[in-house]
Design a protein around this motif. Structure first.
Motif, PDB file in Angstrom:
ATOM      1  N   THR A   1      -3.029   0.636 -20.602  1.00 38.20           N
ATOM      2  CA  THR A   1      -3.594   1.623 -19.676  1.00 38.20           C
ATOM      3  C   THR A   1      -4.626   1.008 -18.729  1.00 38.20           C
ATOM      4  OG1 THR A   1      -5.174   2.260 -21.389  1.00 38.20           O
ATOM      5  CG2 THR A   1      -3.149   3.558 -21.207  1.00 38.20           C
ATOM      6  N   GLU A   2      -5.374   0.017 -19.200  1.00 37.98           N
ATOM      7  CA  GLU A   2      -6.384  -0.602 -18.328  1.00 37.98           C
ATOM      8  C   GLU A   2      -5.723  -1.420 -17.233  1.00 37.98           C
ATOM      9  OE1 GLU A   2      -9.231  -2.762 -20.581  1.00 37.98           O
ATOM     10  OE2 GLU A   2     -10.025  -1.000 -21.615  1.00 37.98           O
ATOM     11  N   ASP A   3      -4.650  -2.122 -17.567  1.00 34.99           N
ATOM     12  CA  ASP A   3      -3.912  -2.863 -16.539  1.00 34.99           C
ATOM     13  C   ASP A   3      -3.349  -1.906 -15.489  1.00 34.99           C
ATOM     14  OD1 ASP A   3      -4.357  -5.353 -17.595  1.00 34.99           O
ATOM     15  OD2 ASP A   3      -2.457  -5.480 -18.662  1.00 34.99           O
TER      16      ASP A   3
ATOM     17  N   ARG B   1       6.815  -7.457 -25.690  1.00 39.67           N
ATOM     18  CA  ARG B   1       6.280  -8.812 -25.604  1.00 39.67           C
ATOM     19  C   ARG B   1       6.127  -9.305 -24.160  1.00 39.67           C
ATOM     20  NH1 ARG B   1       5.945 -11.108 -30.542  1.00 39.67           N
ATOM     21  NH2 ARG B   1       7.105 -10.107 -32.244  1.00 39.67           N
ATOM     22  N   ILE B   2       6.418  -8.443 -23.201  1.00 35.13           N
ATOM     23  CA  ILE B   2       6.200  -8.776 -21.789  1.00 35.13           C
ATOM     24  C   ILE B   2       5.256  -7.727 -21.210  1.00 35.13           C
ATOM     25  CG2 ILE B   2       7.259  -9.182 -19.546  1.00 35.13           C
ATOM     26  CD1 ILE B   2       9.845  -9.893 -20.952  1.00 35.13           C
ATOM     27  N   ASP B   3       4.097  -8.164 -20.735  1.00 34.13           N
ATOM     28  CA  ASP B   3       3.087  -7.218 -20.257  1.00 34.13           C
ATOM     29  C   ASP B   3       3.436  -6.635 -18.894  1.00 34.13           C
ATOM     30  OD1 ASP B   3       1.735  -7.846 -22.548  1.00 34.13           O
ATOM     31  OD2 ASP B   3       0.126  -8.973 -21.578  1.00 34.13           O
ATOM     32  N   VAL B   4       3.738  -7.515 -17.942  1.00 32.34           N
ATOM     33  CA  VAL B   4       3.951  -7.089 -16.554  1.00 32.34           C
ATOM     34  C   VAL B   4       5.202  -7.766 -16.006  1.00 32.34           C
ATOM     35  CG1 VAL B   4       2.969  -6.967 -14.225  1.00 32.34           C
ATOM     36  CG2 VAL B   4       1.463  -6.836 -16.225  1.00 32.34           C
ATOM     37  N   ILE B   5       6.007  -6.988 -15.313  1.00 30.40           N
ATOM     38  CA  ILE B   5       7.226  -7.503 -14.674  1.00 30.40           C
ATOM     39  C   ILE B   5       7.176  -7.177 -13.193  1.00 30.40           C
ATOM     40  CG2 ILE B   5       9.744  -7.308 -14.507  1.00 30.40           C
ATOM     41  CD1 ILE B   5       9.760  -6.510 -17.478  1.00 30.40           C
ATOM     42  N   GLN B   6       7.519  -8.140 -12.371  1.00 28.88           N
ATOM     43  CA  GLN B   6       7.718  -7.897 -10.938  1.00 28.88           C
ATOM     44  C   GLN B   6       9.174  -8.198 -10.626  1.00 28.88           C
ATOM     45  OE1 GLN B   6       5.074  -9.832  -8.022  1.00 28.88           O
ATOM     46  NE2 GLN B   6       6.860 -10.202  -6.727  1.00 28.88           N
TER      47      GLN B   6
END
Length: 268
Positions: A260-262, A195-200
């Motif tokens: 994969t596109e991200d 449920r989290i797409d991207v993490i920094q």
């Protein structure tokens, strides 16, 4: 040839031969530059990665800024995607007031919680001379840093998302000076359910105080998320390498493995 060169280097460095100190200091500075220690959001890739990810979705995504401080990072979100639901977390009262002023007139929500891996009241180490160093991690014994204690409320990301009705986070940025792993552990359910797409997250010398290794992040996030070092204009995705566990200032990006596109957009 390689063995001979290695022996020459070992002799030159080990005997502290002429120019060895200069070579060491140059090499150290080069490694720091290679690690991308730059703190300028416009130069170190933080602005670039945020714009790249936000540009890929036009709906109203949810963005978390955990450890928002005075709002430099949050302020980048609003111009690029004003319809985003931005939640900025800053538990230290005097710093939070500056954050509110920075985000005044926007739809950003400023919250007073310290996100962590457990709930309850906790003491945060506030560094008035340099608020960016304020942390739940104790810096006891470091007399060079003036610290005062502030009692704050601690919550987990999973519980907060449940209470606020948030079922997906497009971008979760964490910068909590050594407590980043604890913050992510508080989102364990959200991460496990994809449920989290991207993490920094940030990894630096503050991880010494918290006894946290880069490997701990990999162990928690991989293989469900691809992880890489943030560079000025791309993300260097890679498997874990012991050599990267050097406590040098760096930001890291984790992307859901199925997006994969991200990942391709960030690897360009």
């Amino acid at each position: 040839m390689r063995d001979s060169f290695q022996r020459l280097m070992s002799w030159h460095a080990g005997t502290r031969a002429p120019l060895s100190d200069m070579l060491y200091r140059f090499s150290r500075r080069y490694i720091m530059a290679w690690s991308n220690i730059e703190n300028d959001l416009g130069a170190n890739g933080e602005g670039w990665v945020l714009r790249t990810i936000l540009a890929r979705r036009t709906e109203a995504p949810v963005i978390f800024d955990v450890g928002a401080n005075i709002g430099d990072w949050s302020a980048m979100v609003v111009p690029h995607l004003p319809q985003a639901r931005l939640l900025a977390f800053e538990p230290v009262p005097p710093v939070r007031e500056k954050l509110k002023k920075s985000l005044a007139g926007t739809s950003a929500e400023v919250l007073s919680y310290a996100l962590s891996n457990e709930a309850g009241s906790v003491t945060i180490n506030y560094t008035p001379d340099n608020p960016h160093l304020s942390s739940l991690v104790s810096m006891e014994g470091d007399s060079a840093i003036a610290v005062s204690s502030v009692e704050v409320e601690r919550r987990t990301g999973d519980d907060l998302c449940r209470d606020l009705g948030i079922d997906r986070i497009r971008f979760l940025k964490v910068d909590t000076e050594g407590h980043d792993l604890g913050v992510l552990q508080g989102f364990a359910r959200m991460i496990a359910e994809g449920r989290i797409d991207v993490i920094q997250f940030e990894y630096n010398y503050m991880s010494i105080y918290s006894r946290t290794f880069l490997k701990d992040f990999y162990d928690m996030l991989a293989p469900g998320m691809a992880i890489g070092r943030l560079l000025p204009n791309r993300v260097e995705f890679a498997e874990y390498d012991f050599a990267a566990d050097n406590f040098i200032q760096s930001n890291w990006i984790a992307v859901r493995a199925d997006l994969t596109e991200d990942r391709a957009a960030l690897s360009r």
